[in-house]
Design an enzyme around this catalytic site. Structure first.
Site, PDB file in Angstrom:
ATOM      1  N   ASP A   1       0.851  -1.196   0.000  1.00  0.00           N
ATOM      2  CA  ASP A   1       0.000   0.000   0.000  1.00  0.00           C
ATOM      3  C   ASP A   1       0.886   1.245   0.000  1.00  0.00           C
ATOM      4  OD1 ASP A   1      -3.217   0.529   0.931  1.00  0.00           O
ATOM      5  OD2 ASP A   1      -1.813   2.218   1.057  1.00  0.00           O
TER       6      ASP A   1
ATOM      7  N   ASN B   1     -13.033  -3.053   2.628  1.00  0.00           N
ATOM      8  CA  ASN B   1     -13.932  -1.919   2.735  1.00  0.00           C
ATOM      9  C   ASN B   1     -14.895  -1.943   1.551  1.00  0.00           C
ATOM     10  OD1 ASN B   1     -12.505  -0.989   5.001  1.00  0.00           O
ATOM     11  ND2 ASN B   1     -11.039   0.123   3.728  1.00  0.00           N
TER      12      ASN B   1
ATOM     13  N   GLY C   1     -15.824   2.879   3.645  1.00  0.00           N
ATOM     14  CA  GLY C   1     -14.576   3.611   3.422  1.00  0.00           C
ATOM     15  C   GLY C   1     -13.829   3.184   2.173  1.00  0.00           C
TER      16      GLY C   1
ATOM     17  N   THR D   1     -12.328   3.457  -1.332  1.00  0.00           N
ATOM     18  CA  THR D   1     -11.943   4.588  -2.200  1.00  0.00           C
ATOM     19  C   THR D   1     -11.524   4.140  -3.599  1.00  0.00           C
ATOM     20  OG1 THR D   1      -9.645   4.564  -1.422  1.00  0.00           O
ATOM     21  CG2 THR D   1     -11.183   5.989  -0.224  1.00  0.00           C
TER      22      THR D   1
ATOM     23  N   HIS E   1     -12.242  -1.364  -7.146  1.00  0.00           N
ATOM     24  CA  HIS E   1     -11.814  -2.710  -7.593  1.00  0.00           C
ATOM     25  C   HIS E   1     -11.638  -3.516  -6.311  1.00  0.00           C
ATOM     26  CE1 HIS E   1      -9.174  -5.317 -10.430  1.00  0.00           C
ATOM     27  NE2 HIS E   1      -9.131  -5.917  -9.239  1.00  0.00           N
TER      28      HIS E   1
ATOM     29  N   HIS F   1     -10.677  -5.311  -3.210  1.00  0.00           N
ATOM     30  CA  HIS F   1      -9.328  -5.507  -2.658  1.00  0.00           C
ATOM     31  C   HIS F   1      -9.410  -5.775  -1.169  1.00  0.00           C
ATOM     32  CE1 HIS F   1     -10.274  -1.210  -2.425  1.00  0.00           C
ATOM     33  NE2 HIS F   1      -9.555  -1.173  -1.318  1.00  0.00           N
TER      34      HIS F   1
HETATM   35  P1  AMP Z   1      -9.792   1.510   0.219  1.00  0.00           P
HETATM   36  O1  AMP Z   1      -9.804   2.827   0.922  1.00  0.00           O
HETATM   37  O2  AMP Z   1     -10.227   0.351   1.044  1.00  0.00           O
HETATM   38  O3  AMP Z   1     -10.516   1.585  -1.110  1.00  0.00           O
HETATM   39  O4  AMP Z   1      -8.260   1.197  -0.086  1.00  0.00           O
HETATM   40  C1  AMP Z   1      -7.553   1.732  -1.143  1.00  0.00           C
HETATM   41  C2  AMP Z   1      -6.103   1.631  -0.770  1.00  0.00           C
HETATM   42  O5  AMP Z   1      -5.315   1.760  -1.934  1.00  0.00           O
HETATM   43  C3  AMP Z   1      -5.638   2.725   0.209  1.00  0.00           C
HETATM   44  O6  AMP Z   1      -5.113   2.121   1.387  1.00  0.00           O
HETATM   45  C4  AMP Z   1      -4.575   3.477  -0.585  1.00  0.00           C
HETATM   46  O7  AMP Z   1      -3.505   3.924   0.214  1.00  0.00           O
HETATM   47  C5  AMP Z   1      -4.150   2.431  -1.599  1.00  0.00           C
HETATM   48  N1  AMP Z   1      -3.590   2.985  -2.829  1.00  0.00           N
HETATM   49  C6  AMP Z   1      -4.102   3.972  -3.604  1.00  0.00           C
HETATM   50  N2  AMP Z   1      -3.327   4.176  -4.685  1.00  0.00           N
HETATM   51  C7  AMP Z   1      -2.299   3.287  -4.599  1.00  0.00           C
HETATM   52  C8  AMP Z   1      -1.155   3.000  -5.406  1.00  0.00           C
HETATM   53  N3  AMP Z   1      -0.910   3.677  -6.546  1.00  0.00           N
HETATM   54  N4  AMP Z   1      -0.312   2.032  -4.995  1.00  0.00           N
HETATM   55  C9  AMP Z   1      -0.534   1.355  -3.856  1.00  0.00           C
HETATM   56  N5  AMP Z   1      -1.604   1.557  -3.052  1.00  0.00           N
HETATM   57  C10 AMP Z   1      -2.467   2.510  -3.411  1.00  0.00           C
HETATM   58 ZN    ZN Z   2     -10.182  -2.892 -11.787  1.00  0.00          ZN
END
Ligand code: AMP
Ligand code: ZN
Length: 119
Positions: free
Chosen positions: A35, A92, A98, A100, A103, A105
């Site tokens: 992350d 999430n 939460g 963001t 996709h 994950h």
């Molecule tokens: P969520 O808030 O559950 O949708 O998690 C999205 C996660 O993706 C967050 O913890 C971000 O810090 C992480 N994130 C966003 N952009 C990137 C990136 N380019 N490389 C690695 N992690 C990322």
């Molecule tokens: Zn995707």
């Protein structure tokens, strides 16, 4: 193997290598990377390679990828040396969850004692 992909999706771009990421583990079904904004000493994102927007889109047809994500998490925990101390896997979903990035994950968090309940 062929995957659904969404050309506007950040994690699909990461899976294709169009956006760089720090790889931790990969197999046919999943990709795991560090992350960019870690919330624990170890913070790894595990994604299915096929584009699924969120847990709301999981059904009997595609739910196998969730098992693949958890099998990868167990493998990564051993590889990275935190299996014994423990870890947390978080998904999430939607605004209140939460989420963001649209996709599916799973956050794999480790390396410190994690608080409960989450905020
Ligand atoms: P969520 O808030 O559950 O949708 O998690 C999205 C996660 O993706 C967050 O913890 C971000 O810090 C992480 N994130 C966003 N952009 C990137 C990136 N380019 N490389 C690695 N992690 C990322
Ligand atoms: Zn995707």
């Amino acid at each position: 193997m062929s995957y659904n992909t969404d050309e506007n999706c950040l994690f699909c771009k990461i899976i294709k290598g169009e956006i760089p990421s720090a790889a931790v583990y990969e197999n046919d079904e999943v990709y795991a990377f560090r992350d960019i904004e870690p919330q624990a000493p170890q913070h790894i994102i595990i994604v299915p390679k096929t584009h699924i927007a969120s847990t709301n889109e999981i059904d009997e047809e595609n739910s196998k990828v969730v098992g693949a994500v958890f099998a990868a998490a167990a493998k990564i925990a051993r590889m990275e040396g935190f299996a014994e101390n423990g870890y947390r896997i978080v998904n999430n979903c939607g605004n209140d969850g939460g989420q963001t990035v649209g996709h599916l994950h799973f956050h794999l968090l480790a390396g410190r004692s994690l608080q409960w309940p989450p905020g």
